[in-house]
Design an enzyme around this catalytic site. Structure first.
Site, PDB file in Angstrom:
ATOM      1  N   GLY A 240      -5.316  -7.710  16.179  1.00 27.92           N
ATOM      2  CA  GLY A 240      -5.351  -6.737  15.093  1.00 27.92           C
ATOM      3  C   GLY A 240      -6.236  -5.555  15.422  1.00 27.92           C
ATOM      4  O   GLY A 240      -5.794  -4.427  15.455  1.00 27.92           O
ATOM      5  N   PHE A 241      -7.511  -5.848  15.659  1.00 29.69           N
ATOM      6  CA  PHE A 241      -8.502  -4.830  16.039  1.00 29.69           C
ATOM      7  C   PHE A 241      -8.625  -3.734  14.987  1.00 29.69           C
ATOM      8  O   PHE A 241      -9.034  -2.616  15.297  1.00 29.69           O
ATOM      9  CB  PHE A 241      -8.163  -4.227  17.418  1.00 29.69           C
ATOM     10  CG  PHE A 241      -7.810  -5.260  18.448  1.00 29.69           C
ATOM     11  CD1 PHE A 241      -8.755  -6.196  18.857  1.00 29.69           C
ATOM     12  CD2 PHE A 241      -6.537  -5.327  18.989  1.00 29.69           C
ATOM     13  CE1 PHE A 241      -8.428  -7.173  19.782  1.00 29.69           C
ATOM     14  CE2 PHE A 241      -6.206  -6.306  19.912  1.00 29.69           C
ATOM     15  CZ  PHE A 241      -7.152  -7.227  20.311  1.00 29.69           C
TER      16      PHE A 241
ATOM     17  N   GLY B 163     -16.272 -11.400   9.589  1.00 32.23           N
ATOM     18  CA  GLY B 163     -15.455 -12.585   9.351  1.00 32.23           C
ATOM     19  C   GLY B 163     -16.156 -13.900   9.618  1.00 32.23           C
ATOM     20  O   GLY B 163     -16.113 -14.813   8.785  1.00 32.23           O
ATOM     21  N   ALA B 164     -16.790 -14.020  10.755  1.00 28.85           N
ATOM     22  CA  ALA B 164     -17.340 -15.326  11.151  1.00 28.85           C
ATOM     23  C   ALA B 164     -18.423 -15.785  10.183  1.00 28.85           C
ATOM     24  O   ALA B 164     -18.352 -16.882   9.615  1.00 28.85           O
ATOM     25  CB  ALA B 164     -17.897 -15.241  12.575  1.00 28.85           C
TER      26      ALA B 164
ATOM     27  N   ASN C 170     -20.039 -20.706  17.698  1.00 24.57           N
ATOM     28  CA  ASN C 170     -19.321 -21.344  18.808  1.00 24.57           C
ATOM     29  C   ASN C 170     -19.495 -20.462  20.040  1.00 24.57           C
ATOM     30  O   ASN C 170     -18.786 -19.459  20.197  1.00 24.57           O
ATOM     31  CB  ASN C 170     -17.834 -21.509  18.470  1.00 24.57           C
ATOM     32  CG  ASN C 170     -17.045 -22.147  19.615  1.00 24.57           C
ATOM     33  OD1 ASN C 170     -17.614 -22.467  20.679  1.00 24.57           O
ATOM     34  ND2 ASN C 170     -15.763 -22.341  19.412  1.00 24.57           N
TER      35      ASN C 170
ATOM     36  N   LYS D 142     -24.442 -13.807  12.387  1.00 23.82           N
ATOM     37  CA  LYS D 142     -23.952 -12.446  12.188  1.00 23.82           C
ATOM     38  C   LYS D 142     -22.685 -12.300  13.033  1.00 23.82           C
ATOM     39  O   LYS D 142     -22.118 -13.276  13.475  1.00 23.82           O
ATOM     40  CB  LYS D 142     -25.039 -11.435  12.563  1.00 23.82           C
ATOM     41  CG  LYS D 142     -26.233 -11.505  11.577  1.00 23.82           C
ATOM     42  CD  LYS D 142     -27.288 -10.423  11.769  1.00 23.82           C
ATOM     43  CE  LYS D 142     -28.185 -10.709  12.932  1.00 23.82           C
ATOM     44  NZ  LYS D 142     -29.473  -9.933  12.882  1.00 23.82           N
TER      45      LYS D 142
ATOM     46  N   GLU E 101     -17.501  -6.944  17.273  1.00 25.53           N
ATOM     47  CA  GLU E 101     -17.543  -5.486  17.411  1.00 25.53           C
ATOM     48  C   GLU E 101     -18.769  -5.041  18.201  1.00 25.53           C
ATOM     49  O   GLU E 101     -18.709  -4.056  18.939  1.00 25.53           O
ATOM     50  CB  GLU E 101     -17.519  -4.840  16.024  1.00 25.53           C
ATOM     51  CG  GLU E 101     -16.215  -5.177  15.317  1.00 25.53           C
ATOM     52  CD  GLU E 101     -15.966  -4.383  14.068  1.00 25.53           C
ATOM     53  OE1 GLU E 101     -14.800  -4.165  13.732  1.00 25.53           O
ATOM     54  OE2 GLU E 101     -16.938  -3.981  13.396  1.00 25.53           O
TER      55      GLU E 101
END
Lengths: 732, 316, 211
Positions: free
Chosen positions: A241-242, A511-512, A618, A688, A692
């Protein structure tokens, strides 16, 4: 659950599952080709017809006639949809241009029709029979030419100032004043935008490829003029997607409209040659940076102005934003100006703002270091700040920029770098090293999840979160496993369906941390439900080994769940910790390049990133996020540019042969180091984002390495051999 | 893509005859360029004649000590052929510098010679292009032209020929062997095979209607150092900004052809006399009369520098 | 073997205005022309073997091998990333060689043996290359992955067969499995997520085990 005080010790801190390098749980499906992407959902909506999109052949103007009769009469065609017969359409909150153009044309390859047929071959052939006649209008397509007329954007905070920048800069003994440009970039994700739509009564389901499910549902409903509850989006696998799939796009809308018109499911994928002008892109920038410093290298004044363009109603590329926070200095200013351009819609691409902003700022720092006769790392260390320099009462929650730089310098062998450029030769190669700081803010977003525990002790997480290659399935499974005290094999994760609780979605590297925090909240509720069902006092309950224990008693989760199972749902919401503390992620990029002494071809030889980004959930997939971002940054540095025809107003190199992105041969072995960090201000996960951060600064590190190799400073990206060659020594 | 009928040809003569008989037919072999163009309706054949079964896939010695390469020999096989690697290394190197492993596995010798320009305006059917639509104009002139031709151009077209292989074949003095619809065969020296655009840029070779390439013959090996130097922004899987094919003898004499600069592989035999004097002297003659655009003027010094690198490599 | 000189220029040129296209000149304009009705699709039968199983299809001649696999045989593991041979996501192995299935007509594969990602392995019995990709995280979004894996399997065979590459120092010495060789040979498979470094590690591991 509300997160409004710093995190203390919680079940995640056990780190039995979280923090361990873990193979992706969706790996076997992705590597065996059994993960089904949007266009591949042959299992849904029987009797799917094929839609093929027709794009506008001009950049701006009006359709004076659109003739579809021949397309309609072509073999296999079941319908042709245009703005003339699509019914009244709204426009999504996140869209600038309309997704179905006509009669007004706002940009090249704006969709003007979709032809639906029994087969792909028939739809494609019939689409070529749609005849469109236009009255073209004059447009503005050149940022440099439109720069003078650029205005202050209405939304956000385009300008900031502190102290007296003009005075401070004028008085500084050492001054840098340079202008840098970055071109338009394409996301160029490997999976084209694709959707299948099927209606049941007045409800529509769209199997699609989208990063932000809830935004997509909202904008589909708004565009169609139907209630949000009548729209369902399903996007369990997203082929990249980016930022290019943050929003509702033409494939989804046209599939829905066409399916309604032809009364059967319709599948639509954008063709690759159409993607570049039809969809969004990262806008080009012109950036002026002024830095004033003392002879000791201390920055006294720093100013960063950025110009970009977009369609009417669009927004700026916020390329000066990081300069508000990255370096100290009393007198400061930043400003963004926005020109109206009639090119395709500009919008977010991986690290919007910072990615192009640091491409400029971090060259400027390299130039300043050279002017001062200082080491570029020492200059950055000297100008570190532990507080928001515009609002000194706001400390950073964590800021390990200096450690990133120093750790990287050690690992990379920075001490072997020649301060004088153009000095190192390895055969035909001039060799140079470059460094740049990496910086990207950490955003926290509300995120919800539902967690089920069944009679076999299996834990199932449901959330509309997406995995766009980020490894989200796996970190969500790790979170649930850690929280419930089970192995990963007992966890199932179901995502990307708007029927599930609304998550943060995938964007802005939020997201994470945000999505796992939502799962944390739901799991806390499930733990309470389990304890209550088991009759345990929830204060001292322990979850481990598939069992729940308290006060010397224990039972399996399966027993606790009982035949009916248990389910809990919660949402993680945030207080004002992100106001009190500046939450950012930091890093340092190190690059070694070789420049062919004859042809001036530039090839990257080594890359290292050191990142400080909170807890790494992860390390395996996080590292992949960083190396992927480094690769995209290498592309931005050396080859990526949407080439504009300034007369005709479109991106000319609109395919993957013309718009070059890095291939295997461009990328060497990449190394990533994560500093040990937890950030209790970010969420109970103390994590965090890194996806990006990894691209931020890469371009400048490459640029600085090219300068170190050759002594030629290029300030216009991409740095291609033609720009170097004119300044390179003649060859025999 | 428009609907088409499809047949498998059984002999070269039959294929050529079918082509001459049927309106708007095309031969198809590897298909890697033709299908690409058919999807965009830049090519719109009504009939495809599949020539893959024609047993033109051999590489064999010729009576005069040269080599004959069947039209259907795949790029991979030609590059990997032991004789080619040993005696015509510039050809191997050029092939290996082109496209990708997947494409080389499909693309044929004849198809490579006949591949069409990669000019982005040729590929965009909404834009005028004299090559695609004669008389409509050239959008590339005054447009985005960094990749395009600097010499041999016309006011109608500034497209380049994209092949690497053809540049090496040009330096090797290959001959293109064909059969015509009437069964006549001929061998066309590669120097005269591709045309400059002039005012008919849509006519790219001297092949006649229905004429089928059956093979390419190479003269006996000329020895020397064989160098193919391809320059591009991306390290692989990209068309050349400039490429240099050179065969250099010990005494510094030799041959050179340049790719990425013209509508055909660019070679000026008269310039080769200057090879012992160095790249500058050669380039001056090679590119006399060049008419670059502001965007691609860099190709002239780049070609000279690349040639210099090739000559230095030959010496080393 | 396409002879451009026999193109029927004037008529074809006019027909080409396709995809809603016109020249963006200053005045209203259209390149439309009189054109005959669209010809009906031509159907053809093709029989080939896919992953060891004989398959017979009655297809529109325009159907690519890629679309035959994805849309007709429902073998969607092979991906359409660009449909123009510019990305490698559609890579399959035909008669032992990797090709871009998007640039090949299905009807041209009569009697061929096609191996797709599904033929290499399944989630519960992964091919060693598939396992290595999982272990080394040689993918992210997963969309280019089947093509990368098919290509990687074929690349090791190409090296074994002694086919040289652009980066081979010698054209006559035996081919080696080096990182540079793998990077060059894999360059026809684009991964926008940028998993290249990991992919090369995965292939290297499989190559090592094989040797």
């Amino acid at each position: 659950m509300k997160f409004d005080t710093p995190a203390t010790t919680n079940p995640i801190d056990q780190l039995k599952v979280i923090g361990k390098p873990t193979d992706r749980i969706d790996g076997p499906r992705k590597t065996s080709g059994t993960a089904a992407y949007a266009y591949e959902r042959n299992d849904v909506g029987a009797n799917q017809a094929y839609g093929y999109v027709v794009g506008a052949g001009i950049a701006k103007g009006r359709i004076t006639a659109i003739e579809t009769a021949r397309a309609r009469a072509a073999p296999g065609v079941v319908g042709v949809l245009t703005a003339a017969n699509a019914g009244k359409l709204g426009k999504g909150q996140y869209n600038t241009a309309k997704l179905l153009g006509g009669p007004e044309i706002e940009h090249y390859h704006q969709a003007v029709a979709v032809v639906v047929a029994e087969t792909f071959e028939q739809a494609r052939a019939a689409a070529a029979l749609v005849r469109v006649t236009y009255a073209p209008a004059k447009g503005a397509f050149d940022l440099a030419a439109a720069k003078g007329g650029a205005t202050k954007p209405k939304d956000g905070e385009p300008d900031t100032a502190k102290g007296d920048f003009a005075g401070g800069f004028a008085a500084a003994p050492v001054k840098l004043d340079q202008t840098y440009t970055t071109p338009d970039h394409a996301h160029a994700m490997m999976e084209p935008h694709a959707s299948i739509a099927a209606w049941e009564g007045d409800k529509v389901t769209i199997w699609t490829s989208n990063q932000m499910i809830d935004w997509g549902v909202g904008d589909m409903a708004k565009t169609l003029g139907v209630p949000k509850e009548n729209v369902r989006l399903i996007s369990p696998f997203v082929g990249g997607g980016f930022g290019g799939k943050l929003f509702l796009r033409a494939d989804a809308l046209l599939a829905a409209l066409a399916a309604r018109q032809v009364r059967r499911p319709v599948k639509v994928a954008l063709t690759r040659p159409m993607m570049f002008n039809n969809t969004t892109h990262r806008p080009a920038t012109i950036q002026r940076i002024r830095i004033g410093a003392g002879r000791d290298g201390r920055i006294t004044a720093i100013g960063h102005e950025s110009w970009s363009g977009d369609l009417p109603g669009g927004g700026p590329e916020t390329a000066a934003n990081q300069t508000r926070l990255l370096y100290a200095g009393a007198d400061r200013m930043t400003a963004h100006r926005l020109a109206v351009l009639d090119l395709p819609e500009g919008n977010a691409m991986r690290a919007p703002g910072e990615a192009p902003g640091l491409m400029a700022l971090e060259i400027a720092m390299d130039e300043l270091a050279e002017q001062l006769g200082q080491d570029p790392i020492a200059l950055r260390v000297l100008n570190d700040t532990q507080v928001d320099p515009e609002k000194p009462e706001r400390p950073f929650s964590q800021r390990q920029l200096i450690t990133c730089l120093r750790t990287g310098a050690d690992r990379f062998g920075w001490s072997r770098r020649s301060a004088r450029p153009g000095q190192v030769r390895d055969g035909q190669w001039l060799v140079g090293m470059g460094v740049a700081a990496a910086f990207r803010n950490n955003l926290v977003m509300q995120s919800a999840a539902r967690v089920r525990l069944d009679a076999e002790g299996n834990v199932t997480v449901e959330t509309d979160m997406t995995d766009i290659g980020t490894g989200t399935y796996t970190i969500i499974a790790q979170t649930a496993a850690e929280m419930m005290g089970v192995g990963l094999d007992k966890v199932r994760v179901r995502m990307g369906d708007s029927a599930f609780p609304i998550s943060a979605g995938s964007g802005g590297q939020w997201g994470a941390n945000s999505s796992t925090a939502g799962v944390y909240a739901a799991c806390m509720k499930l733990r309470e439900a389990v304890a209550q069902k088991a009759g345990f006092n929830s204060a001292d309950v322990e979850f481990a080994g598939g069992r729940v224990r308290a006060g010397g008693r224990s039972m399996t989760l399966a027993e606790a769940a009982g035949p009916a199972g248990l389910v809990a749902e919660d949402v993680m919401e945030y207080g004002d910790l992100d106001k009190k503390f500046q939450q950012s992620t930091f890093g340092a990029h190190f690059v070694e390049v070789g420049v062919d002494v004859d042809t001036c071809e530039i090839r990257i030889r080594r890359m290292l990133a050191v990142c400080a980004a909170g807890r790494i959930l992860n390390p395996k997939s996080a590292r992949s996020q960083v190396i992927g971002a480094m690769t995209m940054g290498a592309g931005a540095a050396l080859m990526e540019e949407l080439a504009i025809d300034h007369r005709r107003g479109f991106f000319v190199n609109h395919d993957l042969a013309g718009y070059e992105v890095p291939v295997h041969a461009d990328i060497p072995h990449q190394e990533v180091i994560f500093l040990d960090e937890t950030d209790p201000m970010s969420s109970p996960m103390k994590a965090k984002g890194v996806g990006e951060l990894g691209i931020c600064g890469v371009g400048a590190a490459v640029a600085n390495a090219v300068y170190n190799a050759t002594g030629v400073r290029v300030r216009e990206y991409p740095i291609t051999l033609d720009k170097l060659m004119k300044h390179m020594p003649q060859v025999a | 893509m428009k609907a088409f009928t499809y047949e498998r040809a059984r002999s070269p003569g039959e294929a050529a005859a079918a082509m001459a008989r049927l309106p708007n037919a095309r031969f198809i072999a590897g298909g890697t360029n033709l299908l690409d163009l058919m999807k965009l309706q830049i090519e719109t054949p009504a009939h495809l004649i599949d020539v893959n079964g024609l047993a033109l896939d051999k590489i064999e010695p010729t009576g005069d000590g040269g080599l004959r390469i069947g039209a259907l020999v795949r790029n991979t096989d030609l590059a990997a052929d032991r004789t080619v690697r040993r005696d015509y290394a510039v050809l191997s190197r050029a092939l290996l510098a082109g496209a990708s492993g997947q494409l080389r596995n499909k693309a044929t010798t004849a198809g490579n010679l006949l591949q069409r320009t990669r000019c982005p305006y040729f590929y965009d059917t909404a834009q005028p292009c004299n090559k695609r639509q004669p008389g409509s104009g050239c959008s590339a002139i005054g447009g985005v032209s960094r990749q395009l031709a600097v010499i041999g151009t016309s006011t109608a077209c500034i497209a380049t020929h994209p092949s690497d292989m053809a540049v090496a074949m040009r330096v090797l003095d290959a001959r293109v062997e064909t059969v015509r619809a009437d069964g006549q065969t001929r061998a066309i020296p590669i120097a005269g095979f591709h045309r400059l655009p002039g005012d008919t840029p849509h006519i790219e070779t001297v092949l006649e209607k229905g004429e089928l390439i059956t093979g390419v013959s190479l003269p006996p090996p000329v020895g020397g150092e064989h160098i193919y130097r391809k320059v591009r922004d991306r390290a692989s899987y990209a068309f050349a900004l400039v490429s240099v094919a050179a065969v250099v003898q010990r005494d510094g004499t030799g041959r050179v052809a340049v790719g990425g600069v013209a509508h055909k592989p660019w070679r000026v035999e008269a310039a080769e006399g200057a090879m012992p004097s160095g790249a500058r002297a050669v380039a001056a003659q090679l590119f006399a009369g060049a008419k670059p655009t502001p965007e691609n003027a860099f190709k002239l010094p780049l070609a000279e520098r690349t040639l210099a690198a090739a000559l230095a490599q030959a010496k080393a | 073997m396409i002879n451009p000189s026999d193109i029927e220029i004037s008529r074809r040129g006019l027909l080409l205005a396709g995809a809603g296209s016109v020249a963006a000149t200053a005045s209203p304009t259209s390149l439309n022309a009189q054109a005959p009705g669209e010809p009906a699709p031509v159907m053809a039968k093709v029989t080939f073997e896919v992953n060891g199983e004989a398959r017979s299809l009655d297809l529109d001649t325009r159907t690519t091998l890629l679309d035959a696999l994805r849309e007709h045989l429902k073998l969607t593991g092979t991906k359409k990333g660009c449909d123009h041979g510019q990305c490698g996501a559609c890579t399959v192995i035909v008669d032992g060689r990797r090709i871009n299935s998007c640039l090949s007509l299905a009807v041209m594969h009569e009697g061929d043996e096609v191996t797709t990602i599904e033929g290499l392995g399944a989630p519960d019995r992964l091919h060693p290359m598939q396992s290595a990709f999982v272990k080394h995280d040689g993918y992210q979004c997963g969309y280019c992955t089947p093509g990368q894996i098919c290509s990687a399997v074929a690349v090791l065979d190409e090296i074994k067969a002694g086919i040289p590459s652009h980066v081979s120092a010698s054209l006559t010495a035996p081919s080696e499995v080096t990182e540079a060789e793998l990077r060059e040979r894999m360059s026809g498979n684009i991964c926008r997520c940028g998993a290249y470094s990991n992919i090369v590690e995965a292939i290297t591991e499989v190559a090592g085990k094989r040797a």
